[in-house]
Design a protein around this motif. Structure first.
Motif, PDB file in Angstrom:
ATOM      1  N   MET A 237       0.833  -1.195   0.000  1.00 12.08           N
ATOM      2  CA  MET A 237       0.000   0.000   0.000  1.00 12.08           C
ATOM      3  C   MET A 237       0.869   1.247   0.000  1.00 12.08           C
ATOM      4  N   ALA A 238       0.546   2.187  -0.897  1.00 13.48           N
ATOM      5  CA  ALA A 238       1.319   3.415  -1.039  1.00 13.48           C
ATOM      6  C   ALA A 238       0.592   4.633  -0.478  1.00 13.48           C
ATOM      7  N   GLY A 239      -0.732   4.574  -0.409  1.00 11.72           N
ATOM      8  CA  GLY A 239      -1.475   5.731   0.072  1.00 11.72           C
ATOM      9  C   GLY A 239      -2.968   5.521   0.011  1.00 11.72           C
ATOM     10  N   ARG A 240      -3.717   6.581   0.378  1.00 14.51           N
ATOM     11  CA  ARG A 240      -5.169   6.502   0.427  1.00 14.51           C
ATOM     12  C   ARG A 240      -5.768   7.750  -0.209  1.00 14.51           C
ATOM     13  N   LEU A 241      -6.877   7.558  -0.932  1.00 17.26           N
ATOM     14  CA  LEU A 241      -7.567   8.649  -1.611  1.00 17.26           C
ATOM     15  C   LEU A 241      -9.039   8.645  -1.224  1.00 17.26           C
ATOM     16  N   ASP A 242      -9.591   9.818  -0.926  1.00 17.66           N
ATOM     17  CA  ASP A 242     -11.014   9.967  -0.637  1.00 17.66           C
ATOM     18  C   ASP A 242     -11.622  10.889  -1.691  1.00 17.66           C
ATOM     19  N   PHE A 243     -12.697  10.420  -2.313  1.00 16.33           N
ATOM     20  CA  PHE A 243     -13.352  11.184  -3.371  1.00 16.33           C
ATOM     21  C   PHE A 243     -14.806  11.472  -2.998  1.00 16.33           C
ATOM     22  N   GLN A 244     -15.213  12.710  -3.140  1.00 19.05           N
ATOM     23  CA  GLN A 244     -16.618  13.077  -3.011  1.00 19.05           C
ATOM     24  C   GLN A 244     -17.062  13.671  -4.343  1.00 19.05           C
ATOM     25  N   PHE A 245     -18.084  13.065  -4.940  1.00 14.26           N
ATOM     26  CA  PHE A 245     -18.620  13.534  -6.214  1.00 14.26           C
ATOM     27  C   PHE A 245     -19.884  14.348  -5.977  1.00 14.26           C
ATOM     28  N   LYS A 246     -20.132  15.286  -6.856  1.00 12.64           N
ATOM     29  CA  LYS A 246     -21.298  16.160  -6.730  1.00 12.64           C
ATOM     30  C   LYS A 246     -22.609  15.397  -6.882  1.00 12.64           C
ATOM     31  N   ASP A 247     -22.560  14.244  -7.539  1.00  7.57           N
ATOM     32  CA  ASP A 247     -23.784  13.454  -7.709  1.00  7.57           C
ATOM     33  C   ASP A 247     -24.063  12.572  -6.495  1.00  7.57           C
ATOM     34  N   SER A 248     -23.345  12.803  -5.383  1.00  2.00           N
ATOM     35  CA  SER A 248     -23.470  12.133  -4.079  1.00  2.00           C
ATOM     36  C   SER A 248     -22.641  10.854  -3.958  1.00  2.00           C
ATOM     37  N   LEU A 249     -22.009  10.391  -5.031  1.00  2.00           N
ATOM     38  CA  LEU A 249     -21.118   9.241  -4.922  1.00  2.00           C
ATOM     39  C   LEU A 249     -19.917   9.611  -4.058  1.00  2.00           C
ATOM     40  N   SER A 250     -19.593   8.764  -3.114  1.00  2.00           N
ATOM     41  CA  SER A 250     -18.397   8.962  -2.287  1.00  2.00           C
ATOM     42  C   SER A 250     -17.596   7.666  -2.296  1.00  2.00           C
ATOM     43  N   GLU A 251     -16.294   7.788  -2.448  1.00  2.00           N
ATOM     44  CA  GLU A 251     -15.470   6.601  -2.647  1.00  2.00           C
ATOM     45  C   GLU A 251     -14.117   6.770  -1.961  1.00  2.00           C
ATOM     46  N   ARG A 252     -13.656   5.697  -1.358  1.00  2.00           N
ATOM     47  CA  ARG A 252     -12.301   5.640  -0.799  1.00  2.00           C
ATOM     48  C   ARG A 252     -11.498   4.624  -1.603  1.00  2.00           C
ATOM     49  N   ALA A 253     -10.268   5.004  -1.962  1.00  2.00           N
ATOM     50  CA  ALA A 253      -9.418   4.122  -2.752  1.00  2.00           C
ATOM     51  C   ALA A 253      -8.074   3.944  -2.052  1.00  2.00           C
ATOM     52  N   TYR A 254      -7.643   2.690  -1.936  1.00  2.00           N
ATOM     53  CA  TYR A 254      -6.320   2.379  -1.411  1.00  2.00           C
ATOM     54  C   TYR A 254      -5.401   2.092  -2.594  1.00  2.00           C
ATOM     55  N   VAL A 255      -4.276   2.799  -2.654  1.00  2.00           N
ATOM     56  CA  VAL A 255      -3.345   2.687  -3.775  1.00  2.00           C
ATOM     57  C   VAL A 255      -2.246   1.680  -3.416  1.00  2.00           C
ATOM     58  N   PHE A 256      -2.017   0.720  -4.314  1.00  2.00           N
ATOM     59  CA  PHE A 256      -0.989  -0.290  -4.111  1.00  2.00           C
ATOM     60  C   PHE A 256       0.045  -0.227  -5.227  1.00  2.00           C
ATOM     61  N   PHE A 257       1.282  -0.590  -4.889  1.00  2.00           N
ATOM     62  CA  PHE A 257       2.369  -0.758  -5.858  1.00  2.00           C
ATOM     63  C   PHE A 257       2.802  -2.218  -5.832  1.00  2.00           C
ATOM     64  N   ALA A 258       3.057  -2.788  -7.031  1.00  2.00           N
ATOM     65  CA  ALA A 258       3.539  -4.169  -7.127  1.00  2.00           C
ATOM     66  C   ALA A 258       4.712  -4.203  -8.104  1.00  2.00           C
ATOM     67  N   HIS A 259       5.604  -5.171  -7.891  1.00  2.00           N
ATOM     68  CA  HIS A 259       6.805  -5.251  -8.733  1.00  2.00           C
ATOM     69  C   HIS A 259       7.054  -6.657  -9.279  1.00  2.00           C
ATOM     70  N   THR A 260       6.267  -7.630  -8.871  1.00  2.00           N
ATOM     71  CA  THR A 260       6.443  -8.992  -9.374  1.00  2.00           C
ATOM     72  C   THR A 260       5.107  -9.515  -9.893  1.00  2.00           C
ATOM     73  N   TYR A 261       5.186 -10.321 -10.948  1.00  2.00           N
ATOM     74  CA  TYR A 261       3.955 -10.839 -11.556  1.00  2.00           C
ATOM     75  C   TYR A 261       4.268 -12.080 -12.377  1.00  2.00           C
ATOM     76  N   ARG A 262       3.205 -12.779 -12.768  1.00  2.00           N
ATOM     77  CA  ARG A 262       3.305 -13.920 -13.674  1.00  2.00           C
ATOM     78  C   ARG A 262       2.284 -13.747 -14.784  1.00  2.00           C
ATOM     79  N   GLY A 263       2.667 -14.145 -16.009  1.00  2.00           N
ATOM     80  CA  GLY A 263       1.741 -14.103 -17.122  1.00  2.00           C
ATOM     81  C   GLY A 263       2.048 -13.009 -18.123  1.00  2.00           C
ATOM     82  N   THR A 264       1.139 -12.878 -19.082  1.00  2.00           N
ATOM     83  CA  THR A 264       1.244 -11.861 -20.126  1.00  2.00           C
ATOM     84  C   THR A 264      -0.025 -11.025 -20.112  1.00  2.00           C
TER      85      THR A 264
END
Length: 327
Positions: A237-264
Motif C-alpha cells: 500500500m502506497a497511500g489513500r484517496l477519498d473522493f466526493q462527487f457532486k452526484d453524491s457518490l463517495s469513494e475511498r481508494a487504497y493505492v498499491f504498488f507491485a513489482h512482481t507478476y506472472r503471465g502476459t
C-alpha cells in the motif's frame, strides 16, 4: 542454643511463607482462568489466550513443588530449586508465555486493557487500521449503517460543497471502497484504457471494489487479474484517496504498488492494458487528481488525498504527505 532457636524461627517463617503461597494458589489460578475467558471475547487474541494457559501451567508446577516440600517435610531450600525451575521454564518459553505489551509496538502509545490482554499484534486501534485498511473499511461500513444520518449518502445534491475544507471529514463516510494497483517492471508501469464503469475512456491503473470477505491486498490481486489476466504478488500500500462527487457518490481508494507478476497482459472486457515508461505517464488522459499524488507515490512518499469531483472534473483537492521518521 540461640543459634538453634534462630534456625527454628527461620524454618518456621519459611514454612509459613510456603503455606501462604499454597493457600492463595487457587485464587491466583482462578484469576488467570477468568483472564483467559475475558480474552475469548476479544478478536485476534489466540496467542495471548495460550499465554495465559502457559502461565497457569507454570503456576501449577510451582504449586506442586511447594505442596510436595510441605507434605514430605523436605528441606526448605528445595523451594528455591522449584522456583528456579519455573523461572527457567518461563525464560525458555518467554515468547509464548509473555506476549503482552503495555504500549503500542508501532507508535508507543499506551494501550487500553483490552489491547494489553488481547489483540496479538500489540497495536493501538489507529495503528491497526493503518496496517489493515480493509478492516478500517469494514468498520466504516458498519458505522455508516448504524449512523446513516452522518453518511455522505444522505446529502442532497445541493448540499455537497465545491471545496474540500467545507466537508467535515471526521464524519464523512465512503459509500464505496476500492483499490488501485500499479505494476512496475524496470522503468515501465502497466496502465489500462478503461473500457467500462467509472472512468470509462480514461487511462488508469487496474482496480476495483473490495468485497466484504476479502482484504484490500486480496482485492488488489483479484482485480488486477480480472482486468489484465496477470497474477501479481506482494502488492504494497502506497497511500489513500477519498473522493466526493457532486452526484453524491463517495469513494475511498487504497493505492498499491507491485513489482512482481506472472503471465502476459491481455485485453479483457473491462480494460486494455499497456506498458508505459514511468517518465511518460500520460497524466493528461487520466483522472485529474493523478498528476498531484502519483508523483509523490513514485518518490516513495506515503500520502492521503481528498478530492471533490463533478463528473470527471476536479473542483478541489487536498493532499497531505506522511512525515518521514528521521530517527
Amino acid at each position: 542454643m540461640k543459634s538453634l532457636t534462630n534456625e527454628v524461627l527461620h524454618y518456621t517463617l519459611f514454612v509459613m511463607i510456603l503455606e501462604t503461597i499454597e493457600q492463595y494458589y487457587t485464587w491466583a489460578l482462578i484469576a488467570i482462568l477468568l483472564l483467559n475467558f475475558s480474552q475469548r471475547k476479544i478478536p485476534n487474541s489466540q496467542k495471548k489466550r495460550f499465554a495465559t494457559i502457559y502461565l497457569a501451567a507454570l503456576l501449577l508446577i510451582f504449586e506442586v513443588g511447594v505442596v510436595t516440600i510441605l507434605t514430605r517435610g523436605w528441606p526448605q531450600k528445595l523451594a528455591f530449586l522449584d522456583l528456579a525451575i519455573c523461572a527457567a521454564l518461563f525464560y525458555f518459553f518467554r515468547e509464548k508465555a509473555w506476549p503482552f505489551r503495555f504500549h503500542c509496538v508501532n507508535c508507543n502509545e499506551k494501550l487500553d486493557m483490552n489491547h494489553i490482554i488481547g489483540h496479538d499484534d500489540n497495536l493501538c486501534q489507529k495503528c491497526y487500521y493503518e496496517a489493515h485498511p480493509e478492516e478500517a473499511a469494514k468498520e466504516e461500513e458498519k458505522n455508516k449503517k448504524l449512523e446513516p444520518e452522518q453518511s455522505s449518502e444522505t446529502l442532497g445534491l445541493q448540499d455537497i460543497p465545491d471545496t474540500v475544507s467545507e466537508i467535515d471529514w471526521d464524519i464523512w463516510e465512503p459509500r464505496e471502497v476500492c483499490v488501485i494497483t500499479y505494476l512496475f517492471e524496470n522503468d515501465q508501469v502497466l496502465l489500462i484504457d478503461k473500457k467500462r464503469g467509472l472512468g470509462t475512456g480514461l487511462v488508469n491503473a487496474p482496480g476495483g471494489h473490495i468485497e466484504l470477505d476479502e482484504t484490500a491486498k486480496e482485492a488488489a490481486i483479484r482485480e488486477f487479474k480480472e482486468e489484465t489476466e496477470l497474477d501479481i504478488t506482494d502488492p504494497i500500500m502506497a497511500g489513500r484517496l477519498d473522493f466526493q462527487f457532486k452526484d453524491s457518490l463517495s469513494e475511498r481508494a487504497y493505492v498499491f504498488f507491485a513489482h512482481t507478476y506472472r503471465g502476459t497482459p491481455k485485453e479483457t472486457e473491462e480494460a486494455r492494458p499497456f506498458w508505459c515508461p514511468v517518465s511518460e505517464i500520460p497524466y493528461e488522459k487520466m483522472w485529474e487528481d493523478d498528476q498531484y499524488w502519483l508523483p509523490l507515490a513514485l518518490e516513495g512518499k506515503k500520502f492521503e488525498g481528498r478530492f471533490i469531483f463533478d463528473d470527471q472534473k476536479m473542483l478541489d483537492k487536498s493532499i497531505t504527505v506522511e512525515e518521514e521518521d528521521n530517527e
